[in-house]
Design a protein around this motif. Structure first.
Motif, mmCIF file in Angstrom:
data_model
loop_
_atom_site.group_PDB
_atom_site.id
_atom_site.type_symbol
_atom_site.label_atom_id
_atom_site.label_comp_id
_atom_site.label_asym_id
_atom_site.label_seq_id
_atom_site.Cartn_x
_atom_site.Cartn_y
_atom_site.Cartn_z
ATOM 1 N N ALA A 100 7.983 -4.123 1.460
ATOM 2 C CA ALA A 100 9.139 -3.644 0.698
ATOM 3 C C ALA A 100 9.402 -2.162 0.935
ATOM 4 O O ALA A 100 10.542 -1.747 1.199
ATOM 5 C CB ALA A 100 8.937 -3.919 -0.786
ATOM 6 N N ASP A 101 8.350 -1.343 0.857
ATOM 7 C CA ASP A 101 8.532 0.107 0.989
ATOM 8 C C ASP A 101 8.703 0.560 2.428
ATOM 9 O O ASP A 101 9.010 1.727 2.682
ATOM 10 C CB ASP A 101 7.348 0.848 0.365
ATOM 11 C CG ASP A 101 7.326 0.729 -1.151
ATOM 12 O OD1 ASP A 101 8.320 0.228 -1.716
ATOM 13 O OD2 ASP A 101 6.314 1.113 -1.771
ATOM 14 N N GLN A 102 8.479 -0.334 3.384
ATOM 15 C CA GLN A 102 8.637 0.026 4.801
ATOM 16 C C GLN A 102 9.922 -0.561 5.378
ATOM 17 O O GLN A 102 10.002 -0.874 6.549
ATOM 18 C CB GLN A 102 7.417 -0.476 5.606
ATOM 19 C CG GLN A 102 6.104 0.150 5.204
ATOM 20 C CD GLN A 102 6.032 1.624 5.519
ATOM 21 O OE1 GLN A 102 6.500 2.060 6.565
ATOM 22 N NE2 GLN A 102 5.434 2.402 4.633
ATOM 23 N N ASP A 134 0.399 -5.575 -4.305
ATOM 24 C CA ASP A 134 0.525 -4.130 -4.063
ATOM 25 C C ASP A 134 0.669 -3.837 -2.572
ATOM 26 O O ASP A 134 1.482 -2.980 -2.173
ATOM 27 C CB ASP A 134 -0.693 -3.391 -4.619
ATOM 28 C CG ASP A 134 -0.734 -3.381 -6.145
ATOM 29 O OD1 ASP A 134 0.301 -3.673 -6.768
ATOM 30 O OD2 ASP A 134 -1.812 -3.108 -6.700
ATOM 31 N N THR A 146 4.122 -4.783 -1.347
ATOM 32 C CA THR A 146 5.104 -3.756 -1.709
ATOM 33 C C THR A 146 4.989 -2.541 -0.799
ATOM 34 O O THR A 146 5.994 -2.018 -0.300
ATOM 35 C CB THR A 146 4.908 -3.329 -3.174
ATOM 36 O OG1 THR A 146 5.150 -4.449 -4.035
ATOM 37 C CG2 THR A 146 5.856 -2.199 -3.540
ATOM 38 N N GLU A 147 3.754 -2.098 -0.564
ATOM 39 C CA GLU A 147 3.539 -0.891 0.239
ATOM 40 C C GLU A 147 3.982 -1.060 1.677
ATOM 41 O O GLU A 147 4.635 -0.166 2.245
ATOM 42 C CB GLU A 147 2.054 -0.504 0.200
ATOM 43 C CG GLU A 147 1.725 0.727 1.036
ATOM 44 C CD GLU A 147 0.243 1.094 0.992
ATOM 45 O OE1 GLU A 147 -0.138 2.077 1.650
ATOM 46 O OE2 GLU A 147 -0.533 0.386 0.295
ATOM 47 N N TRP A 148 3.641 -2.195 2.288
ATOM 48 C CA TRP A 148 3.836 -2.327 3.723
ATOM 49 C C TRP A 148 5.047 -3.156 4.126
ATOM 50 O O TRP A 148 5.456 -3.114 5.290
ATOM 51 C CB TRP A 148 2.577 -2.900 4.367
ATOM 52 C CG TRP A 148 1.417 -1.979 4.241
ATOM 53 C CD1 TRP A 148 0.317 -2.141 3.468
ATOM 54 C CD2 TRP A 148 1.255 -0.713 4.891
ATOM 55 N NE1 TRP A 148 -0.522 -1.068 3.590
ATOM 56 C CE2 TRP A 148 0.021 -0.170 4.458
ATOM 57 C CE3 TRP A 148 2.034 0.015 5.798
ATOM 58 C CZ2 TRP A 148 -0.433 1.062 4.907
ATOM 59 C CZ3 TRP A 148 1.569 1.240 6.237
ATOM 60 C CH2 TRP A 148 0.340 1.749 5.795
ATOM 61 N N PRO A 188 13.300 -3.721 0.984
ATOM 62 C CA PRO A 188 13.283 -3.764 -0.481
ATOM 63 C C PRO A 188 13.798 -5.110 -0.993
ATOM 64 O O PRO A 188 14.553 -5.806 -0.299
ATOM 65 C CB PRO A 188 14.244 -2.632 -0.872
ATOM 66 C CG PRO A 188 15.178 -2.550 0.287
ATOM 67 C CD PRO A 188 14.354 -2.829 1.506
#
Length: 280
Positions: A272-274, A265, A268-270, A277
Motif C-alpha cells: 500500500a505505502d509503495q 503491517d 501496508t508498508e511494502w 493505496p
C-alpha cells in the motif's frame, strides 16, 4: 512397500518369509522413522530460502532479498524469526518458478515468489498456509485523468477495461460501479494494448498483475490503488519440498504472524505505502 504391507505378505507366504522379514526389520523401521520425520532441511541450523531470478519489486527491492526490503523478503525474514532463526542463519538461493513447483528434490527449505496454492501443485510440493491474498487494483497510463484519481468516486467517469471471465470484472462492477459500461477484452494482454493505445482510461486486474503492467508493460504506468475486496483472490503461500519436516512449523509461523497483525503491517508498508493505496 510399507512395513505393514511386508508383514501381510510374510504372513501369507509362510514362516520362512517371516524369518527373512525379521532379519531386515531394523532397516524397515528406520525407513519408517525417516518418512515420519519428513524431508530434512538442506543444512542443519540454517534456513535456506529461495526466490526468483531476478526478483522484482515490490516483492523484493533491487533484486536483493538479503536486504529484507520488499514485501516477500520482509515476510520471509519475519517467518524465519518466528521459527527461531536469526537473520544471519538465513541463506538465499535462486530458482525458476516452474522448477520450484516441479516434482523432485529441492535445494531450498522454502521458496517464496508469488506461488498460488493449488491442488494440482500440491501433488508435487508442500504449501504453507497463505501469507497474502491478492486484491484487485486499478492501473492507468500516466498523464491521464484516471492516473490522478485518489478515490473510487474519481473513477466513476473513467472508461475501464477488464479481461473477460475474471474476478476483476465482478469487483469492478461491484466496487467502482462505473457510469460507463466496462470494456471487456478476451485477455489481460488485450486490455493492456487498449490501455496503451488510449481506448480505455484504466485497467482493473489483480495487484501482482498491476505491478507487472506498470513496471514492465507501460512506459509511464501508475497504480491508482487497490479495491477493497478479497473476492476470488489468489492465496500466495510458501512452497516447500514434498513431505518437508518444516511444513508444519512454517505454517504455524505464518499463522502466528497473521494473527498478531505482522502480515497486515508488512502488506501496508511494502504494498500500500509503495504505490498501491486502498481506494475509498
Amino acid at each position: 512397500m510399507s512395513r505393514t504391507s511386508r508383514l501381510a505378505t510374510a504372513a501369507a507366504v509362510g514362516a520362512a518369509a517371516l524369518l527373512a522379514l525379521t532379519a531386515c526389520t531394523g532397516g524397515g523401521e528406520s525407513d519408517s522413522a525417516d518418512d515420519a520425520a519428513g524431508v530434512a532441511p538442506v543444512t542443519e541450523g540454517v534456513l535456506t530460502i529461495a526466490t526468483g531470478e531476478p526478483a522484482y519489486a515490490p516483492w523484493v527491492l533491487n533484486d536483493d532479498p538479503e536486504s529484507g526490503e520488499g514485501f516477500e523478503a520482509a515476510v520471509a525474514y519475519a517467518v524465519a524469526e518466528e521459527m527461531g532463526y536469526a537473520a544471519e542463519d538465513v541463506v538465499w538461493v535462486r530458482t525458476t518458478f516452474d522448477s520450484a513447483i516441479a516434482p523432485g528434490p529441492k535445494d531450498f527449505d522454502l521458496n517464496i515468489q508469488q506461488f498460488s496454492a493449488t491442488e494440482d501443485r500440491a501433488q508435487a510440493v508442500d504449501f504453507s498456509s497463505p501469507y497474502y491474498v491478492t486484491s484487485q487494483a486499478v492501473v492507468a497510463a500516466g498523464g491521464t485523468p484516471a492516473a490522478e484519481a485518489t478515490s473510487i468516486a474519481d473513477l466513476k467517469d473513467a472508461v475501464l477495461g477488464v479481461a473477460s471471465g475474471t474476478t476483476s470484472l465482478t469487483v469492478a462492477e461491484e466496487v467502482i460501479a462505473p457510469d460507463q459500461d466496462l470494456q471487456v477484452f478476451n485477455s489481460v494482454d488485450d486490455a493492456v494494448a487498449a490501455l496503451q493505445n488510449g481506448t480505455i482510461d484504466a485497467l482493473v486486474t489483480d495487484l501482482p498483475g498491476a505491478f507487472f503492467v506498470r513496471d514492465a508493460q507501460l512506459d509511464d504506468g501508475v497504480i491508482v490503488g487497490q479495491l477493497d475486496s478479497a473476492e476470488g483472490g489468489d492465496e500466495f503461500a510458501f512452497v516447500l519440498p514434498k513431505g518437508s519436516s518444516l511444513t508444519a512449523d512454517v505454517t504455524a509461523a505464518v499463522d502466528a504472524l497473521r494473527e498478531n497483525g505482522t502480515l497486515a503491517d508488512l502488506e501496508t508498508e511494502w504494498l500500500a505505502d509503495q504505490g498501491a493505496p486502498v481506494l475509498q
